[in-house]
Design a protein around this motif. Structure first.
Motif, PDB file in Angstrom:
ATOM      1  N   GLN A 292       0.975  -0.361   1.607  1.00 38.14           N
ATOM      2  CA  GLN A 292       1.381  -1.697   1.131  1.00 38.14           C
ATOM      3  C   GLN A 292       2.851  -1.707   0.704  1.00 38.14           C
ATOM      4  O   GLN A 292       3.194  -1.487  -0.454  1.00 38.14           O
ATOM      5  N   THR A 293       3.714  -1.929   1.686  1.00 37.25           N
ATOM      6  CA  THR A 293       5.159  -2.041   1.436  1.00 37.25           C
ATOM      7  C   THR A 293       5.648  -3.267   2.202  1.00 37.25           C
ATOM      8  O   THR A 293       4.864  -3.928   2.885  1.00 37.25           O
ATOM      9  N   ASP A 294       6.952  -3.526   2.130  1.00 35.51           N
ATOM     10  CA  ASP A 294       7.494  -4.635   2.923  1.00 35.51           C
ATOM     11  C   ASP A 294       7.181  -4.408   4.404  1.00 35.51           C
ATOM     12  O   ASP A 294       6.864  -5.343   5.138  1.00 35.51           O
TER      13      ASP A 294
ATOM     14  N   GLY B  25       3.024  -4.366   4.844  1.00 39.57           N
ATOM     15  CA  GLY B  25       2.376  -5.648   4.561  1.00 39.57           C
ATOM     16  C   GLY B  25       1.301  -5.529   3.483  1.00 39.57           C
ATOM     17  O   GLY B  25       0.869  -4.428   3.128  1.00 39.57           O
ATOM     18  N   VAL B  26       0.854  -6.696   3.012  1.00 37.65           N
ATOM     19  CA  VAL B  26      -0.084  -6.721   1.877  1.00 37.65           C
ATOM     20  C   VAL B  26      -1.488  -6.290   2.269  1.00 37.65           C
ATOM     21  O   VAL B  26      -2.299  -5.915   1.424  1.00 37.65           O
ATOM     22  N   ASN B  27      -1.816  -6.354   3.568  1.00 45.02           N
ATOM     23  CA  ASN B  27      -3.176  -6.001   3.989  1.00 45.02           C
ATOM     24  C   ASN B  27      -3.360  -4.514   4.259  1.00 45.02           C
ATOM     25  O   ASN B  27      -4.435  -4.079   4.678  1.00 45.02           O
ATOM     26  N   ALA B  28      -2.298  -3.734   4.042  1.00 42.62           N
ATOM     27  CA  ALA B  28      -2.375  -2.296   4.333  1.00 42.62           C
ATOM     28  C   ALA B  28      -3.431  -1.619   3.465  1.00 42.62           C
ATOM     29  O   ALA B  28      -3.807  -2.123   2.406  1.00 42.62           O
ATOM     30  N   GLN B  29      -3.888  -0.441   3.948  1.00 40.53           N
ATOM     31  CA  GLN B  29      -5.034   0.224   3.309  1.00 40.53           C
ATOM     32  C   GLN B  29      -4.685   0.916   1.998  1.00 40.53           C
ATOM     33  O   GLN B  29      -5.511   1.028   1.102  1.00 40.53           O
TER      34      GLN B  29
ATOM     35  N   THR C 196      -2.146   2.007  -1.428  1.00 41.11           N
ATOM     36  CA  THR C 196      -1.041   1.654  -2.309  1.00 41.11           C
ATOM     37  C   THR C 196       0.066   2.699  -2.102  1.00 41.11           C
ATOM     38  O   THR C 196      -0.194   3.817  -1.621  1.00 41.11           O
ATOM     39  N   VAL C 197       1.265   2.310  -2.493  1.00 40.76           N
ATOM     40  CA  VAL C 197       2.400   3.247  -2.412  1.00 40.76           C
ATOM     41  C   VAL C 197       2.087   4.501  -3.216  1.00 40.76           C
ATOM     42  O   VAL C 197       2.363   5.628  -2.779  1.00 40.76           O
ATOM     43  N   GLN C 198       1.486   4.298  -4.387  1.00 40.10           N
ATOM     44  CA  GLN C 198       1.205   5.439  -5.269  1.00 40.10           C
ATOM     45  C   GLN C 198       0.233   6.429  -4.619  1.00 40.10           C
ATOM     46  O   GLN C 198       0.418   7.642  -4.703  1.00 40.10           O
ATOM     47  N   GLU C 199      -0.810   5.897  -3.960  1.00 38.86           N
ATOM     48  CA  GLU C 199      -1.787   6.784  -3.293  1.00 38.86           C
ATOM     49  C   GLU C 199      -1.110   7.607  -2.200  1.00 38.86           C
ATOM     50  O   GLU C 199      -1.290   8.822  -2.092  1.00 38.86           O
ATOM     51  N   SER C 200      -0.303   6.916  -1.386  1.00 39.96           N
ATOM     52  CA  SER C 200       0.371   7.616  -0.284  1.00 39.96           C
ATOM     53  C   SER C 200       1.357   8.648  -0.827  1.00 39.96           C
ATOM     54  O   SER C 200       1.377   9.804  -0.379  1.00 39.96           O
ATOM     55  N   ALA C 201       2.158   8.233  -1.808  1.00 39.16           N
ATOM     56  CA  ALA C 201       3.187   9.135  -2.349  1.00 39.16           C
ATOM     57  C   ALA C 201       2.565  10.360  -3.010  1.00 39.16           C
ATOM     58  O   ALA C 201       3.060  11.478  -2.862  1.00 39.16           O
ATOM     59  N   ALA C 202       1.455  10.157  -3.716  1.00 39.33           N
ATOM     60  CA  ALA C 202       0.799  11.295  -4.380  1.00 39.33           C
ATOM     61  C   ALA C 202       0.293  12.291  -3.340  1.00 39.33           C
ATOM     62  O   ALA C 202       0.471  13.506  -3.479  1.00 39.33           O
ATOM     63  N   GLY C 203      -0.329  11.774  -2.274  1.00 42.67           N
ATOM     64  CA  GLY C 203      -0.818  12.649  -1.211  1.00 42.67           C
ATOM     65  C   GLY C 203       0.323  13.388  -0.532  1.00 42.67           C
ATOM     66  O   GLY C 203       0.244  14.603  -0.285  1.00 42.67           O
ATOM     67  N   LEU C 204       1.397  12.657  -0.242  1.00 41.85           N
ATOM     68  CA  LEU C 204       2.546  13.283   0.433  1.00 41.85           C
ATOM     69  C   LEU C 204       3.168  14.377  -0.437  1.00 41.85           C
ATOM     70  O   LEU C 204       3.523  15.445   0.059  1.00 41.85           O
TER      71      LEU C 204
END
Ligand SMILES: NC(=O)c1ccc[n+]([C@@H]2O[C@H](COP(=O)([O-])OP(=O)(O)OC[C@H]3O[C@@H](n4cnc5c(N)ncnc54)[C@H](OP(=O)(O)O)[C@@H]3O)[C@@H](O)[C@H]2O)c1
Length: 228
Positions: free
Chosen positions: A184-186, A189-193, A195-203
Protein backbone atom coordinates in the motif's frame (compact mmCIF):
# COMPACT_ATOMS: atom_id res chain seq x y z
CA UNK A 1 26.20 -1.25 13.99
CA UNK A 2 25.25 -1.46 10.31
CA UNK A 3 25.21 1.63 8.10
CA UNK A 4 22.41 1.43 5.56
CA UNK A 5 21.98 3.67 2.51
CA UNK A 6 18.40 3.81 1.19
CA UNK A 7 17.27 5.56 -2.00
CA UNK A 8 13.77 7.00 -2.37
CA UNK A 9 13.46 7.18 1.42
CA UNK A 10 10.92 10.03 1.59
CA UNK A 11 7.79 7.90 1.10
CA UNK A 12 6.46 4.41 0.48
CA UNK A 13 8.67 1.37 1.01
CA UNK A 14 11.86 3.48 1.28
CA UNK A 15 10.41 5.43 4.22
CA UNK A 16 9.20 2.16 5.76
CA UNK A 17 12.67 0.62 5.45
CA UNK A 18 14.20 3.73 7.00
CA UNK A 19 11.88 3.48 10.03
CA UNK A 20 12.46 -0.28 10.37
CA UNK A 21 16.26 -0.08 10.18
CA UNK A 22 16.29 2.78 12.71
CA UNK A 23 14.04 0.65 14.95
CA UNK A 24 16.62 -2.15 14.59
CA UNK A 25 19.34 0.31 15.72
CA UNK A 26 21.10 0.65 12.39
CA UNK A 27 22.62 3.90 11.18
CA UNK A 28 20.54 5.07 8.20
CA UNK A 29 21.68 7.35 5.39
CA UNK A 30 18.31 8.16 3.88
CA UNK A 31 18.32 9.76 0.44
CA UNK A 32 15.61 11.46 -1.57
CA UNK A 33 15.19 13.91 -4.42
CA UNK A 34 14.20 16.84 -2.25
CA UNK A 35 14.98 16.60 1.49
CA UNK A 36 13.34 19.95 2.28
CA UNK A 37 9.96 18.65 1.08
CA UNK A 38 10.42 15.24 2.73
CA UNK A 39 8.30 16.06 5.77
CA UNK A 40 7.72 12.48 7.02
CA UNK A 41 11.42 11.71 6.76
CA UNK A 42 12.42 14.99 8.42
CA UNK A 43 10.04 14.15 11.27
CA UNK A 44 12.41 11.27 12.17
CA UNK A 45 15.40 13.61 12.46
CA UNK A 46 15.45 13.54 16.27
CA UNK A 47 17.04 10.13 15.88
CA UNK A 48 20.79 10.81 15.77
CA UNK A 49 21.34 7.62 13.75
CA UNK A 50 19.51 9.16 10.79
CA UNK A 51 21.13 11.42 8.23
CA UNK A 52 19.36 12.72 5.13
CA UNK A 53 21.00 13.51 1.79
CA UNK A 54 19.71 14.71 -1.57
CA UNK A 55 20.04 12.14 -4.32
CA UNK A 56 18.40 12.02 -7.73
CA UNK A 57 19.28 8.50 -8.78
CA UNK A 58 19.13 9.08 -12.54
CA UNK A 59 21.37 12.18 -12.37
CA UNK A 60 25.08 11.33 -12.68
CA UNK A 61 26.16 14.61 -11.03
CA UNK A 62 23.84 14.03 -8.10
CA UNK A 63 25.34 10.56 -7.59
CA UNK A 64 28.88 11.98 -7.84
CA UNK A 65 28.10 14.68 -5.22
CA UNK A 66 26.56 12.08 -2.89
CA UNK A 67 29.58 9.83 -3.28
CA UNK A 68 31.92 12.74 -2.40
CA UNK A 69 29.92 13.36 0.77
CA UNK A 70 30.35 9.71 1.79
CA UNK A 71 34.04 9.52 0.91
CA UNK A 72 35.84 7.12 3.25
CA UNK A 73 32.69 6.04 5.13
CA UNK A 74 31.85 2.33 5.25
CA UNK A 75 28.49 1.24 3.85
CA UNK A 76 27.23 -2.16 5.03
CA UNK A 77 23.97 -2.21 3.10
CA UNK A 78 23.04 -0.29 -0.04
CA UNK A 79 19.33 -0.51 -0.82
CA UNK A 80 18.41 0.58 -4.32
CA UNK A 81 14.73 1.20 -3.66
CA UNK A 82 13.80 4.30 -5.70
CA UNK A 83 11.62 3.34 -8.63
CA UNK A 84 8.89 4.44 -10.99
CA UNK A 85 6.06 2.60 -12.73
CA UNK A 86 6.86 4.12 -16.14
CA UNK A 87 3.78 6.29 -16.65
CA UNK A 88 0.09 5.40 -17.04
CA UNK A 89 0.19 4.73 -20.82
CA UNK A 90 1.73 1.27 -21.30
CA UNK A 91 -0.23 -0.61 -23.93
CA UNK A 92 0.13 -1.67 -27.57
CA UNK A 93 -2.38 1.02 -28.51
CA UNK A 94 -0.90 3.78 -26.40
CA UNK A 95 2.69 3.75 -25.14
CA UNK A 96 4.55 6.64 -23.50
CA UNK A 97 8.05 5.98 -24.84
CA UNK A 98 9.68 8.82 -22.90
CA UNK A 99 8.32 7.46 -19.64
CA UNK A 100 9.58 3.99 -20.66
CA UNK A 101 13.10 5.37 -21.20
CA UNK A 102 12.94 7.16 -17.86
CA UNK A 103 11.83 3.93 -16.16
CA UNK A 104 14.96 2.26 -17.53
CA UNK A 105 17.12 5.14 -16.27
CA UNK A 106 15.64 5.01 -12.77
CA UNK A 107 14.79 1.33 -12.30
CA UNK A 108 17.66 -0.33 -14.16
CA UNK A 109 20.64 1.94 -14.86
CA UNK A 110 20.62 3.97 -11.62
CA UNK A 111 21.00 0.95 -9.27
CA UNK A 112 24.02 -0.18 -11.30
CA UNK A 113 25.59 3.30 -11.37
CA UNK A 114 25.05 3.90 -7.64
CA UNK A 115 26.42 0.44 -6.75
CA UNK A 116 29.49 0.98 -8.93
CA UNK A 117 30.06 4.48 -7.52
CA UNK A 118 29.80 3.36 -3.89
CA UNK A 119 31.93 0.22 -4.29
CA UNK A 120 34.86 1.69 -2.31
CA UNK A 121 32.51 2.40 0.62
CA UNK A 122 31.08 -1.13 0.44
CA UNK A 123 34.61 -2.56 0.50
CA UNK A 124 35.09 -0.87 3.91
CA UNK A 125 32.33 -3.09 5.40
CA UNK A 126 32.91 -6.56 6.90
CA UNK A 127 29.75 -7.93 5.26
CA UNK A 128 28.71 -5.64 2.40
CA UNK A 129 25.32 -6.09 0.74
CA UNK A 130 23.70 -4.55 -2.33
CA UNK A 131 19.93 -5.01 -2.21
CA UNK A 132 17.74 -4.03 -5.13
CA UNK A 133 14.00 -3.59 -4.74
CA UNK A 134 12.74 -5.27 -7.87
CA UNK A 135 9.36 -6.83 -8.61
CA UNK A 136 7.88 -10.17 -9.54
CA UNK A 137 6.27 -8.21 -12.37
CA UNK A 138 9.73 -8.37 -13.99
CA UNK A 139 10.09 -12.15 -13.65
CA UNK A 140 10.64 -13.79 -17.05
CA UNK A 141 8.89 -16.87 -15.64
CA UNK A 142 5.66 -14.83 -15.22
CA UNK A 143 3.02 -14.89 -17.98
CA UNK A 144 1.08 -11.78 -16.86
CA UNK A 145 0.58 -9.05 -19.44
CA UNK A 146 0.60 -5.24 -19.66
CA UNK A 147 2.90 -2.75 -17.91
CA UNK A 148 5.58 -3.36 -20.54
CA UNK A 149 7.76 -0.44 -19.41
CA UNK A 150 7.75 -1.38 -15.74
CA UNK A 151 8.12 -5.12 -16.30
CA UNK A 152 10.99 -4.77 -18.77
CA UNK A 153 12.88 -2.30 -16.55
CA UNK A 154 12.65 -4.68 -13.58
CA UNK A 155 13.50 -7.73 -15.74
CA UNK A 156 16.60 -5.86 -16.88
CA UNK A 157 17.41 -4.90 -13.28
CA UNK A 158 17.20 -8.58 -12.37
CA UNK A 159 19.67 -9.53 -15.09
CA UNK A 160 22.07 -6.66 -14.34
CA UNK A 161 22.22 -7.62 -10.66
CA UNK A 162 22.49 -11.35 -11.33
CA UNK A 163 25.61 -10.57 -13.38
CA UNK A 164 26.93 -8.14 -10.75
CA UNK A 165 26.49 -10.80 -8.07
CA UNK A 166 28.79 -13.14 -10.00
CA UNK A 167 31.33 -10.38 -10.61
CA UNK A 168 31.36 -9.21 -6.97
CA UNK A 169 31.35 -12.71 -5.45
CA UNK A 170 35.18 -12.88 -5.25
CA UNK A 171 35.11 -9.54 -3.37
CA UNK A 172 32.67 -10.89 -0.77
CA UNK A 173 29.86 -8.51 -1.67
CA UNK A 174 26.35 -9.97 -1.46
CA UNK A 175 24.03 -8.86 -4.27
CA UNK A 176 20.34 -9.82 -4.06
CA UNK A 177 17.11 -8.61 -5.59
CA UNK A 178 13.93 -8.56 -3.56
CA UNK A 179 10.20 -8.43 -4.27
CA UNK A 180 8.51 -6.37 -1.52
CA UNK A 181 5.06 -7.88 -2.09
CA UNK A 182 2.08 -5.84 -3.28
CA UNK A 183 2.31 -2.90 -0.91
CA UNK A 184 0.00 0.00 0.00
CA UNK A 185 2.03 2.91 -1.38
CA UNK A 186 1.44 5.55 -4.04
CA UNK A 187 2.68 2.96 -6.55
CA UNK A 188 0.92 -0.09 -5.11
CA UNK A 189 -2.40 1.68 -4.45
CA UNK A 190 -4.85 1.41 -1.56
CA UNK A 191 -6.07 -2.08 -2.51
CA UNK A 192 -2.63 -3.65 -2.12
CA UNK A 193 -2.27 -6.66 0.17
CA UNK A 194 0.44 -5.45 2.53
CA UNK A 195 1.06 -2.42 4.69
CA UNK A 196 4.41 -0.68 4.26
CA UNK A 197 5.32 -1.75 7.79
CA UNK A 198 4.65 -5.45 7.09
CA UNK A 199 6.73 -5.39 3.91
CA UNK A 200 9.57 -3.37 5.46
CA UNK A 201 9.76 -5.61 8.53
CA UNK A 202 9.98 -8.73 6.35
CA UNK A 203 12.58 -7.16 4.08
CA UNK A 204 14.73 -6.05 7.06
CA UNK A 205 14.70 -9.58 8.51
CA UNK A 206 15.71 -11.01 5.15
CA UNK A 207 18.43 -8.43 4.49
CA UNK A 208 19.94 -8.87 7.96
CA UNK A 209 20.08 -12.66 7.54
CA UNK A 210 21.66 -12.85 4.07
CA UNK A 211 24.96 -14.70 3.60
CA UNK A 212 27.30 -15.18 0.64
CA UNK A 213 25.55 -18.51 -0.06
CA UNK A 214 22.49 -16.52 -1.14
CA UNK A 215 24.17 -13.97 -3.38
CA UNK A 216 22.75 -13.69 -6.90
CA UNK A 217 19.27 -14.81 -5.82
CA UNK A 218 15.82 -13.25 -5.93
CA UNK A 219 13.75 -13.28 -2.73
CA UNK A 220 10.26 -12.30 -1.61
CA UNK A 221 9.76 -9.98 1.38
CA UNK A 222 9.08 -13.17 3.38
CA UNK A 223 12.47 -14.65 2.51
CA UNK A 224 11.15 -17.18 -0.03
CA UNK A 225 13.44 -17.70 -3.03
CA UNK A 226 11.70 -16.66 -6.27
CA UNK A 227 12.20 -17.78 -9.86
CA UNK A 228 13.83 -15.15 -12.08
N1 LIG B 1 4.30 -0.88 -3.99
C1 LIG B 1 4.37 -2.09 -4.52
O1 LIG B 1 3.39 -2.85 -4.49
C2 LIG B 1 5.64 -2.56 -5.17
C3 LIG B 1 5.66 -3.88 -5.67
C4 LIG B 1 6.84 -4.35 -6.24
C5 LIG B 1 7.95 -3.54 -6.29
N2 LIG B 1 7.91 -2.26 -5.82
C6 LIG B 1 9.12 -1.46 -5.92
O2 LIG B 1 9.43 -0.91 -4.65
C7 LIG B 1 10.16 0.30 -4.79
C8 LIG B 1 9.49 1.39 -3.96
O3 LIG B 1 8.17 1.54 -4.46
P1 LIG B 1 7.00 2.24 -3.64
O4 LIG B 1 5.82 1.37 -3.76
O5 LIG B 1 7.48 2.71 -2.33
O6 LIG B 1 6.76 3.49 -4.62
P2 LIG B 1 6.38 5.02 -4.35
O7 LIG B 1 5.55 5.13 -3.13
O8 LIG B 1 5.87 5.52 -5.63
O9 LIG B 1 7.80 5.66 -4.01
C9 LIG B 1 8.80 5.71 -4.99
C10 LIG B 1 10.03 6.35 -4.39
O10 LIG B 1 11.06 6.40 -5.40
C11 LIG B 1 11.53 7.73 -5.47
N3 LIG B 1 12.07 8.07 -6.78
C12 LIG B 1 11.49 7.92 -7.99
N4 LIG B 1 12.30 8.41 -8.96
C13 LIG B 1 13.42 8.86 -8.33
C14 LIG B 1 14.61 9.47 -8.78
N5 LIG B 1 14.83 9.71 -10.08
N6 LIG B 1 15.56 9.79 -7.86
C15 LIG B 1 15.36 9.53 -6.55
N7 LIG B 1 14.23 8.98 -6.06
C16 LIG B 1 13.27 8.64 -6.94
C17 LIG B 1 10.32 8.59 -5.13
O11 LIG B 1 10.72 9.90 -4.83
P3 LIG B 1 9.76 11.20 -5.11
O12 LIG B 1 8.86 11.30 -3.93
O13 LIG B 1 10.72 12.32 -5.24
O14 LIG B 1 9.02 10.92 -6.39
C18 LIG B 1 9.79 7.80 -3.95
O15 LIG B 1 10.55 8.07 -2.80
C19 LIG B 1 10.18 0.61 -6.28
O16 LIG B 1 11.41 0.21 -6.84
C20 LIG B 1 9.05 -0.25 -6.82
O17 LIG B 1 9.22 -0.59 -8.18
C21 LIG B 1 6.78 -1.76 -5.26
Amino acid sequence: MNTVVITGANRGIGLGLTKQFLHNHARVIATCRNPIEAKELQALSDNTKLSIYPLIVNDAQSIARFSEELDGRPIDILINNAGVIGGPRQSLQDMDYEAWSEAFEINTIAPFRLSATLLDNLHLSKQPRIINVSSQMGALSSTSTGHHAYRSSKAALNKVMQVLAIELDPQGIIVCNVHPGWVQTDMGGVNAQLTVQESAAGLCNLIDSLTMQQTGKFFSWEGEELAW
